[in-house]
Motif scaffolding. Sequence first.
Motif, PDB file in Angstrom:
ATOM      1  N   MET A   1       0.832  -1.204   0.000  1.00  0.00           N
ATOM      2  CA  MET A   1       0.000   0.000   0.000  1.00  0.00           C
ATOM      3  C   MET A   1       0.871   1.261   0.000  1.00  0.00           C
ATOM      4  SD  MET A   1      -3.444  -0.231   0.239  1.00  0.00           S
ATOM      5  CE  MET A   1      -4.712  -1.463   0.550  1.00  0.00           C
ATOM      6  N   ILE A   2       1.859   1.263   0.882  1.00  0.00           N
ATOM      7  CA  ILE A   2       2.734   2.436   0.999  1.00  0.00           C
ATOM      8  C   ILE A   2       3.537   2.628  -0.285  1.00  0.00           C
ATOM      9  CG2 ILE A   2       4.737   3.369   2.225  1.00  0.00           C
ATOM     10  CD1 ILE A   2       3.621   2.037   4.763  1.00  0.00           C
ATOM     11  N   LEU A   3       4.067   1.533  -0.833  1.00  0.00           N
ATOM     12  CA  LEU A   3       4.830   1.636  -2.076  1.00  0.00           C
ATOM     13  C   LEU A   3       3.978   2.188  -3.212  1.00  0.00           C
ATOM     14  CD1 LEU A   3       6.945  -1.645  -2.064  1.00  0.00           C
ATOM     15  CD2 LEU A   3       7.836   0.674  -2.144  1.00  0.00           C
ATOM     16  N   SER A   4       2.715   1.769  -3.269  1.00  0.00           N
ATOM     17  CA  SER A   4       1.847   2.229  -4.349  1.00  0.00           C
ATOM     18  C   SER A   4       1.669   3.736  -4.318  1.00  0.00           C
ATOM     19  CB  SER A   4       0.481   1.549  -4.255  1.00  0.00           C
ATOM     20  OG  SER A   4      -0.285   2.065  -3.178  1.00  0.00           O
ATOM     21  N   GLN A   5       1.704   4.324  -3.134  1.00  0.00           N
ATOM     22  CA  GLN A   5       1.477   5.756  -3.016  1.00  0.00           C
ATOM     23  C   GLN A   5       2.760   6.574  -3.176  1.00  0.00           C
ATOM     24  OE1 GLN A   5      -1.758   7.005  -2.872  1.00  0.00           O
ATOM     25  NE2 GLN A   5      -2.016   4.840  -3.314  1.00  0.00           N
ATOM     26  N   THR A   6       3.904   5.985  -2.824  1.00  0.00           N
ATOM     27  CA  THR A   6       5.153   6.740  -2.936  1.00  0.00           C
ATOM     28  C   THR A   6       5.523   7.011  -4.389  1.00  0.00           C
ATOM     29  OG1 THR A   6       6.410   4.674  -2.794  1.00  0.00           O
ATOM     30  CG2 THR A   6       6.092   5.913  -0.759  1.00  0.00           C
ATOM     31  N   ILE A   7       5.030   6.173  -5.312  1.00  0.00           N
ATOM     32  CA  ILE A   7       5.245   6.459  -6.731  1.00  0.00           C
ATOM     33  C   ILE A   7       4.736   7.855  -7.056  1.00  0.00           C
ATOM     34  CG2 ILE A   7       4.554   5.811  -9.068  1.00  0.00           C
ATOM     35  CD1 ILE A   7       4.433   2.920  -8.143  1.00  0.00           C
ATOM     36  N   GLU A   8       3.586   8.195  -6.460  1.00  0.00           N
ATOM     37  CA  GLU A   8       2.964   9.478  -6.773  1.00  0.00           C
ATOM     38  C   GLU A   8       3.703  10.658  -6.153  1.00  0.00           C
ATOM     39  OE1 GLU A   8       0.990   9.131  -9.092  1.00  0.00           O
ATOM     40  OE2 GLU A   8       0.991   6.966  -8.776  1.00  0.00           O
ATOM     41  N   ILE A   9       4.476  10.411  -5.079  1.00  0.00           N
ATOM     42  CA  ILE A   9       5.257  11.505  -4.485  1.00  0.00           C
ATOM     43  C   ILE A   9       6.252  12.038  -5.498  1.00  0.00           C
ATOM     44  CG2 ILE A   9       6.939  12.116  -2.703  1.00  0.00           C
ATOM     45  CD1 ILE A   9       5.577  10.192  -0.843  1.00  0.00           C
ATOM     46  N   GLY A  10       6.988  11.123  -6.140  1.00  0.00           N
ATOM     47  CA  GLY A  10       7.933  11.551  -7.167  1.00  0.00           C
ATOM     48  C   GLY A  10       7.253  12.273  -8.300  1.00  0.00           C
ATOM     49  N   THR A  11       6.049  11.796  -8.671  1.00  0.00           N
ATOM     50  CA  THR A  11       5.298  12.441  -9.749  1.00  0.00           C
ATOM     51  C   THR A  11       4.848  13.837  -9.343  1.00  0.00           C
ATOM     52  OG1 THR A  11       4.514  10.263 -10.427  1.00  0.00           O
ATOM     53  CG2 THR A  11       3.361  12.165 -11.330  1.00  0.00           C
ATOM     54  N   ILE A  12       4.368  13.985  -8.101  1.00  0.00           N
ATOM     55  CA  ILE A  12       3.904  15.282  -7.614  1.00  0.00           C
ATOM     56  C   ILE A  12       5.047  16.296  -7.591  1.00  0.00           C
ATOM     57  CG2 ILE A  12       3.057  16.514  -5.572  1.00  0.00           C
ATOM     58  CD1 ILE A  12       1.387  14.000  -4.954  1.00  0.00           C
ATOM     59  N   VAL A  13       6.198  15.869  -7.083  1.00  0.00           N
ATOM     60  CA  VAL A  13       7.360  16.765  -7.045  1.00  0.00           C
ATOM     61  C   VAL A  13       7.743  17.179  -8.466  1.00  0.00           C
ATOM     62  CG1 VAL A  13       9.796  16.960  -6.423  1.00  0.00           C
ATOM     63  CG2 VAL A  13       8.210  15.835  -4.866  1.00  0.00           C
ATOM     64  N   ALA A  14       7.664  16.222  -9.400  1.00  0.00           N
ATOM     65  CA  ALA A  14       7.991  16.542 -10.801  1.00  0.00           C
ATOM     66  C   ALA A  14       7.007  17.563 -11.359  1.00  0.00           C
ATOM     67  CB  ALA A  14       7.976  15.266 -11.638  1.00  0.00           C
ATOM     68  N   ARG A  15       5.723  17.404 -11.041  1.00  0.00           N
ATOM     69  CA  ARG A  15       4.713  18.310 -11.585  1.00  0.00           C
ATOM     70  C   ARG A  15       4.851  19.717 -11.023  1.00  0.00           C
ATOM     71  NH1 ARG A  15       0.271  16.783 -14.332  1.00  0.00           N
ATOM     72  NH2 ARG A  15       0.019  14.577 -14.788  1.00  0.00           N
ATOM     73  N   TYR A  16       5.099  19.817  -9.714  1.00  0.00           N
ATOM     74  CA  TYR A  16       5.061  21.128  -9.077  1.00  0.00           C
ATOM     75  C   TYR A  16       6.427  21.771  -8.888  1.00  0.00           C
ATOM     76  CZ  TYR A  16       0.142  20.632  -8.121  1.00  0.00           C
ATOM     77  OH  TYR A  16      -1.203  20.502  -8.265  1.00  0.00           O
ATOM     78  N   GLY A  17       7.480  20.961  -8.908  1.00  0.00           N
ATOM     79  CA  GLY A  17       8.790  21.517  -8.611  1.00  0.00           C
ATOM     80  C   GLY A  17       9.552  22.043  -9.800  1.00  0.00           C
ATOM     81  N   MET A  18       9.309  21.451 -10.988  1.00  0.00           N
ATOM     82  CA  MET A  18      10.166  21.737 -12.128  1.00  0.00           C
ATOM     83  C   MET A  18      10.016  23.170 -12.643  1.00  0.00           C
ATOM     84  SD  MET A  18      11.705  18.883 -12.290  1.00  0.00           S
ATOM     85  CE  MET A  18      12.524  18.668 -13.864  1.00  0.00           C
ATOM     86  N   VAL A  19       8.771  23.603 -12.839  1.00  0.00           N
ATOM     87  CA  VAL A  19       8.554  24.944 -13.401  1.00  0.00           C
ATOM     88  C   VAL A  19       9.044  26.049 -12.458  1.00  0.00           C
ATOM     89  CG1 VAL A  19       6.831  26.582 -14.226  1.00  0.00           C
ATOM     90  CG2 VAL A  19       6.660  24.174 -14.864  1.00  0.00           C
ATOM     91  N   PRO A  20       8.709  26.024 -11.147  1.00  0.00           N
ATOM     92  CA  PRO A  20       9.229  27.064 -10.245  1.00  0.00           C
ATOM     93  C   PRO A  20      10.752  27.123 -10.207  1.00  0.00           C
ATOM     94  CG  PRO A  20       7.416  25.918  -9.206  1.00  0.00           C
ATOM     95  CD  PRO A  20       7.733  25.160 -10.457  1.00  0.00           C
TER      96      PRO A  20
END
Length: 360
Positions: free
Chosen positions: A130-149
């Motif tokens: 369960m935890i592993l399934s959600q941590t995939i999205e952490i990397g995705t979220i950081v990619a979505r919100y961190g790159m442009v700023p």
Amino acid sequence: LVCLTTLWIGTYHCIFSISALEYSLRSALSLSHTAFASLTSVVFFSAIFSASMSPFIINRFGIYFSLIAAATATTLGQLLFLVGVSQTSTPLLFIGRIILGIGLGLDDVAVNTCTSLWFGKSEWIAVAFMILSQTIEIGTIVARYGMVPIKEINGSLVSPFWVGVAFGSLSVLASVYMVFLERAYTKESGLTHTLMQADANLTENTVVIEMTKFEHNYSLMREFSLKIWCIMLFIALGFGNIETFFSQMTEGYIALYGVSEWYADILLSGGCVLGFVFVPTWGLILKHWPNLLDYFAMSSQMIGILSFLLFVFAPRTLGVAWLATFFFIIHYGLYFASAFTKLFITCPIHLLSIANAINA
């Protein structure tokens, strides 16, 4: 588990880091839409190849070498892509993404196999997945919100990709640390064999399951029962559904609800955050009532259907969008944990790396 989640956060951040900067990259590097899409596709083509080779690598060199090799390939691939952006070199961009895909395929198989081995004798295995399934999205979220700023602050298109290199470096350190963690555990438990060896013989009183040797001969797939093939089909169909959602839903929100691209990213990432908070709860339930595993697998699909029915037929309001997204994330977490836990319970342990390779 922290080390394994670190590996996946780094890998999936690097994979999706180019998505947020699509327009900037296409403009700066004079890439057509097709060429840019190929930068994404080539990752998964090379991942298919490396995943198919993973059982041979795990069998020959062991789990932890495979994890270290995967993290190193991810970091190297991201670094080469960064250099390609800096030098406006399209060949380097593709070489970097190919190497990144090689890391992804090996990483997926090794992480799932390692998780099964460490938590297989424990009631915590469902929680771990369960935890592993959600941590995939952490990397995705950081990619979505961190790159442009980061690009805007530094005024450089190269600087955001250093974040991926940093994540990749952390992945390498985490995978190396797991070797020392295993040695410390082995010494404390008085074992003479460890997961670092392909032919590990582990006793019943460990948190790791008893095993002989990982097989890498794909002809042994004939030993898979119909039940195993059905579980793997369930996993394949589920990932087809999930990957389509995450890759297309930003445009879907815009088309369905008329929101801006920025708010569409907020919806998708916000749903992932909500899922990360709530989804492990289902793993804790499975920990105490493992007999509910089959019901969780079935309910995951029912919740997924409910999510899509809301998207298609419910009123086009933001409240409905948030609710449907939340249901989909719950569906994703339930599906991930129940499917891989069920596969581990059903599949002969010496064939587990082959099963994980087919899934990947």
